[in-house]
Design a protein around this motif. Structure first.
Motif, mmCIF file in Angstrom:
data_model
loop_
_atom_site.group_PDB
_atom_site.id
_atom_site.type_symbol
_atom_site.label_atom_id
_atom_site.label_comp_id
_atom_site.label_asym_id
_atom_site.label_seq_id
_atom_site.Cartn_x
_atom_site.Cartn_y
_atom_site.Cartn_z
ATOM 1 N N ARG A 137 -1.696 0.514 2.677
ATOM 2 C CA ARG A 137 -1.747 -0.802 2.029
ATOM 3 C C ARG A 137 -1.118 -1.818 2.963
ATOM 4 N NH1 ARG A 137 -0.107 0.424 -4.322
ATOM 5 N NH2 ARG A 137 -1.673 2.052 -4.581
ATOM 6 N N GLU A 139 0.769 -4.249 2.960
ATOM 7 C CA GLU A 139 1.747 -4.983 2.150
ATOM 8 C C GLU A 139 2.181 -6.228 2.917
ATOM 9 O OE1 GLU A 139 2.574 -4.170 -0.828
ATOM 10 O OE2 GLU A 139 2.369 -1.990 -1.091
ATOM 11 N N ILE A 147 10.694 2.150 1.272
ATOM 12 C CA ILE A 147 10.424 1.795 -0.131
ATOM 13 C C ILE A 147 9.102 1.039 -0.219
ATOM 14 C CG2 ILE A 147 11.202 0.320 -2.044
ATOM 15 C CD1 ILE A 147 14.075 1.112 -1.236
ATOM 16 N N ARG A 148 8.805 0.247 0.775
ATOM 17 C CA ARG A 148 7.516 -0.449 0.801
ATOM 18 C C ARG A 148 6.914 -0.327 2.185
ATOM 19 N NH1 ARG A 148 4.926 -3.065 -2.615
ATOM 20 N NH2 ARG A 148 6.653 -3.406 -4.030
ATOM 21 N N GLY A 149 6.177 0.746 2.371
ATOM 22 C CA GLY A 149 5.560 0.981 3.667
ATOM 23 C C GLY A 149 4.110 0.522 3.660
ATOM 24 N N PHE A 152 2.085 5.203 3.416
ATOM 25 C CA PHE A 152 3.078 5.963 2.653
ATOM 26 C C PHE A 152 2.407 7.141 1.966
ATOM 27 C CE2 PHE A 152 1.879 4.410 -1.578
ATOM 28 C CZ PHE A 152 1.185 3.252 -1.268
ATOM 29 N N MET A 154 1.697 9.350 -1.284
ATOM 30 C CA MET A 154 1.688 9.241 -2.738
ATOM 31 C C MET A 154 1.204 10.553 -3.327
ATOM 32 S SD MET A 154 -0.451 6.837 -5.354
ATOM 33 C CE MET A 154 -0.369 5.260 -4.581
ATOM 34 N N GLU A 401 10.268 0.761 -8.734
ATOM 35 C CA GLU A 401 9.305 1.625 -9.420
ATOM 36 C C GLU A 401 9.085 2.886 -8.586
ATOM 37 O OE1 GLU A 401 5.405 -0.204 -10.165
ATOM 38 O OE2 GLU A 401 4.540 1.765 -9.802
ATOM 39 N N LEU A 402 9.404 4.030 -9.231
ATOM 40 C CA LEU A 402 9.216 5.323 -8.559
ATOM 41 C C LEU A 402 7.841 5.893 -8.831
ATOM 42 C CD1 LEU A 402 12.325 7.386 -9.631
ATOM 43 C CD2 LEU A 402 11.731 6.728 -7.308
ATOM 44 N N GLY A 403 7.393 5.649 -10.039
ATOM 45 C CA GLY A 403 6.140 6.254 -10.451
ATOM 46 C C GLY A 403 5.537 5.474 -11.587
ATOM 47 N N HIS A 404 4.272 5.774 -11.832
ATOM 48 C CA HIS A 404 3.502 4.956 -12.751
ATOM 49 C C HIS A 404 2.494 5.871 -13.436
ATOM 50 C CE1 HIS A 404 1.101 0.929 -13.055
ATOM 51 N NE2 HIS A 404 1.489 1.394 -14.210
ATOM 52 N N GLY A 438 5.549 7.642 -5.584
ATOM 53 C CA GLY A 438 5.759 7.385 -4.161
ATOM 54 C C GLY A 438 6.774 8.376 -3.611
ATOM 55 N N ARG A 441 9.520 6.879 -1.548
ATOM 56 C CA ARG A 441 10.357 6.070 -2.430
ATOM 57 C C ARG A 441 11.365 6.935 -3.181
ATOM 58 N NH1 ARG A 441 7.487 1.055 -5.607
ATOM 59 N NH2 ARG A 441 6.676 0.175 -3.690
HETATM 60 P P1 ATP Z 1 4.561 -1.869 -6.347
HETATM 61 O O1 ATP Z 1 4.519 -2.717 -7.566
HETATM 62 O O2 ATP Z 1 5.940 -1.441 -5.968
HETATM 63 O O3 ATP Z 1 3.769 -2.431 -5.208
HETATM 64 P P2 ATP Z 1 2.294 -0.453 -7.234
HETATM 65 O O4 ATP Z 1 2.209 -0.863 -8.650
HETATM 66 O O5 ATP Z 1 1.439 -1.109 -6.239
HETATM 67 O O6 ATP Z 1 3.825 -0.519 -6.755
HETATM 68 P P3 ATP Z 1 0.921 2.029 -7.665
HETATM 69 O O7 ATP Z 1 -0.350 1.507 -7.138
HETATM 70 O O8 ATP Z 1 1.047 2.295 -9.110
HETATM 71 O O9 ATP Z 1 2.120 1.120 -7.159
HETATM 72 O O10 ATP Z 1 1.299 3.341 -6.826
HETATM 73 C C1 ATP Z 1 1.978 4.462 -7.365
HETATM 74 C C2 ATP Z 1 3.321 4.666 -6.693
HETATM 75 O O11 ATP Z 1 3.218 4.630 -5.278
HETATM 76 C C3 ATP Z 1 4.335 3.605 -7.023
HETATM 77 O O12 ATP Z 1 4.942 3.877 -8.249
HETATM 78 C C4 ATP Z 1 5.298 3.715 -5.866
HETATM 79 O O13 ATP Z 1 6.253 4.737 -6.099
HETATM 80 C C5 ATP Z 1 4.415 4.129 -4.718
HETATM 81 N N1 ATP Z 1 4.106 2.997 -3.830
HETATM 82 C C6 ATP Z 1 3.281 1.957 -4.067
HETATM 83 N N2 ATP Z 1 3.235 1.131 -3.031
HETATM 84 C C7 ATP Z 1 4.051 1.658 -2.080
HETATM 85 C C8 ATP Z 1 4.416 1.264 -0.764
HETATM 86 N N3 ATP Z 1 3.914 0.176 -0.207
HETATM 87 N N4 ATP Z 1 5.287 2.056 -0.079
HETATM 88 C C9 ATP Z 1 5.802 3.166 -0.632
HETATM 89 N N5 ATP Z 1 5.489 3.582 -1.870
HETATM 90 C C10 ATP Z 1 4.620 2.849 -2.600
#
Ligand code: ATP
Ligand code: MG
Length: 566
Positions: A137, A139, A147-149, A152, A154, A401-404, A438, A441
């Protein structure tokens, strides 16, 4: 492993661009190195932790019947066109020069693509498919380390069911699995209900940890577990009650009074008697939002009432719309729609701006003077306010956010034509869920939660090694012999041991390194102790130290490690 042979490039200095604790410590302790903005190389110690996390995740996914896939990160673009998500992801998706392909930011489309070919009958379901795989992604602001790579790992899983009830079971199974995973990783987490949002699902929850490094802000009640993103969180903040007698409206000269605090000071009144004005432009029309005192407008809540096309009015617009500048605006004479927050619903004897610079108006009775006002919850909740569920004090803090977990419903199966036939031979779209964690994360959050000024404090479950064995002065024969013997005893007993056998490193240096790297238990072999046949054990987490005879080392190690919960 012998530390003399292991690549652990620790750093004394904190790199400039690292501000978040986990980022600083992962770099300093030689767990990762940066390769570019948001791109990290995992070094041997760091990769060991990643493998521990993925193993825990894998075991818990297997336990709910998940089947592991490995899907390509290189995806044909046309599959993503089927759901319009090339456009939806926009610049967050990495596009290749070869326009036929993209790098996958997630895998709903690819799963649905396979499902549509092979999941054709109600008899083929339920299914849970998962993988632990790299996502890409782009970002916009990759900070906070892993934490925001931009690349990454998943764990993503997808459920396929024939009914809403089936989806609910798959969803609950994931919820339970996630709790087990994060508990096993030693994380203190809480679960936040999220609105279904743009993805068009019917339910979703986020697993969060409290952290200064967090980019989300959540309201959380320790007493009852109420947790909500501050965008949607509510509280029982007190309302302004009506006074028995309404005064008449009157104008007050208030030179240089701009803010609510200045107004309160000038008139010797309480902020709860003030209606603060904020002007927005909603679909081209001016709208006044009145808030109590210093309450802030929550723009997510605002959008719920006014629609997406809403923005704050520019300063020039303010003057044109109201005849006054910010700080002197109010409801009396305002030309446009007026809304007010529930806290000041139907209030009287209120103060607000006069729509004339340097003037305010007192004695405002909303029922009498602003009868057209509509009321809603527009405010951002604040720490210390009463929980809407149980009344205890809410905490408002940043979280990660760790997980969703997410009930997708039929959003993807309908868009991509992933259909099945039910018992009555009726064709229906597959009902799906998607669930992410993540991996890096998890690692960073574990460090965010458990570290001190000296370094990382690993749980037993995530530590790269169980024990850090320190031979303090390896030039001395007795230290070297005893250390080697302990290394063998501990390894033979099944522990993974990082053995600091470096000959040239001084004792102080070794202690510092051990605290920085963060293994749960340190076994220290020094000349002084050896005179009595003793070594020292230290628990990294609590600092507890115990001297033990070498012959009893296994009993002592076990009993100390047993003191750690995970
Ligand atoms: P965020 O709001 O932090 O960008 P997201 O809603 O985009 O997260 P999801 O698409 O639901 O995240 O992805 C599932 C999981 O992947 C997230 O809960 C997070 O733990 C992890 N994750 C998402 N984006 C990243 C990132 N850029 N780097 C590391 N881990 C990530
Ligand atoms: Mg994101």
């Amino acid at each position: 492993m012998r530390q003399s042979k292991l690549f652990i490039p620790t750093l004394k200095e904190v790199p400039n661009d690292a501000v978040v604790a986990s980022h600083v410590l992962m770099l300093r302790a030689g767990y990762v190195r940066s390769l570019g903005a948001g791109i990290y190389s995992f070094l041997p110690l760091g990769y060991k932790v990643v493998k521990k996390i993925t193993e825990i995740i894998r075991e818990e996914m297997d336990a709910i019947g998940g089947q592991e896939f490995h899907l390509p990160a290189l995806n044909p673009r046309e599959i993503w066109e089927e759901t319009n998500r090339v456009e939806a992801f926009g610049d967050t998706m990495f596009h290749l020069k070869n326009r036929d392909y993209i790098l996958a930011p997630t895998h709903e489309e690819i799963i649905t693509y396979h499902a549509r070919k092979v999941v054709n009958s109600y008899k083929d379901m339920p299914q849970i498919w998962f993988q632990i795989q790299t996502k890409f992604r782009n970002e916009p602001r990759p900070r906070s380390g892993v934490i925001r790579g931009r690349q990454f790992l998943m764990k993503d899983s997808y459920s396929m069911d024939v009914s809403e009830e089936g989806l609910h079971l798959s969803y609950k199974a994931h919820e339970e699995a996630y709790k087990k995973i994060f508990n096993r990783c030693g994380l203190k987490f809480f679960v936040v209900g999220a609105s279904s949002g743009a993805m068009g699902g019917s339910g979703s929850e986020e697993f969060m940890v409290k952290s200064e490094a967090g980019e989300d802000t959540v309201a959380y009640c320790e007493d009852c577990g109420y947790a909500a993103n501050v965008e949607v969180a509510t509280s029982n903040a007190s309302r302004k009650l009506r006074d028995e007698v309404s005064k008449e409206v009157y104008e007050i000269h208030t030179p240089d009074v701009k803010s609510i605090d200045e107004l309160c000071e000038f008139l010797k009144i309480d902020e709860s008697e003030c209606a603060k004005s904020r002007v927005y432009i909603a679909s081209g029309n001016p709208v006044l939002i009145l808030m109590m005192g210093n309450d802030e407008v929550n723009e997510t809540k605002l959008q719920k009432v006014l629609g997406d096309e809403v923005r704050p009015a520019h300063p020039e617009e303010l003057k044109e719309i109201t005849g006054a500048d910010a700080g002197s605006i109010g409801p009396i004479g305002f030309k446009g729609k007026i809304y007010a927050d529930y806290r000041i619903m139907n209030a009287n004897n209120m103060y607000s701006g006069a729509n004339k610079n340097d003037y305010h108006i007192g004695g405002i009775d909303f029922m009498r003077d602003v009868p057209s006002a509509e009321y809603a919850d527009f405010r951002i909740v604040r720490s210390g306010e009463e929980c809407p569920k149980c009344g205890a004090a809410l905490g408002v803090f940043p979280a990660i956010e760790l997980g969703h977990i997410f009930k997708l419903g039929t959003r993807y199966s309908e868009a991509m034509g992933a259909m099945f036939t039910d018992e009555n031979s009726t064709e229906k779209p597959i009902i799906m869920g998607s669930y992410g964690i993540g991996v890096e994360r998890v690692m960073a959050c574990a460090i965010e939660q458990e570290h001190d000024e000296n370094g990382i404090v690993w749980s037993k479950s995530l530590a790269p090694f169980d024990i850090h064995l320190l031979g303090l002065n390896m030039k001395k024969d007795n230290v070297a012999i005893a250390s080697e013997r302990l290394y063998k005893m501990l390894t033979d007993a099944g522990y993974s041991v990082l053995y600091d056998d470096r000959i040239d490193a001084g004792a102080g240096f070794k202690f510092k390194d051990a605290d920085l790297l963060g293994m749960p238990l340190q076994v220290v072999v020094g000349e002084k102790g050896l005179k009595e046949g003793k070594v020292e054990l230290k628990l990294r987490k609590t600092g507890k130290r115990v001297d033990t005879q070498i012959d009893y080392i296994l009993e002592s190690v076990k009993s100390l490690l047993d003191e750690l919960p995970v």
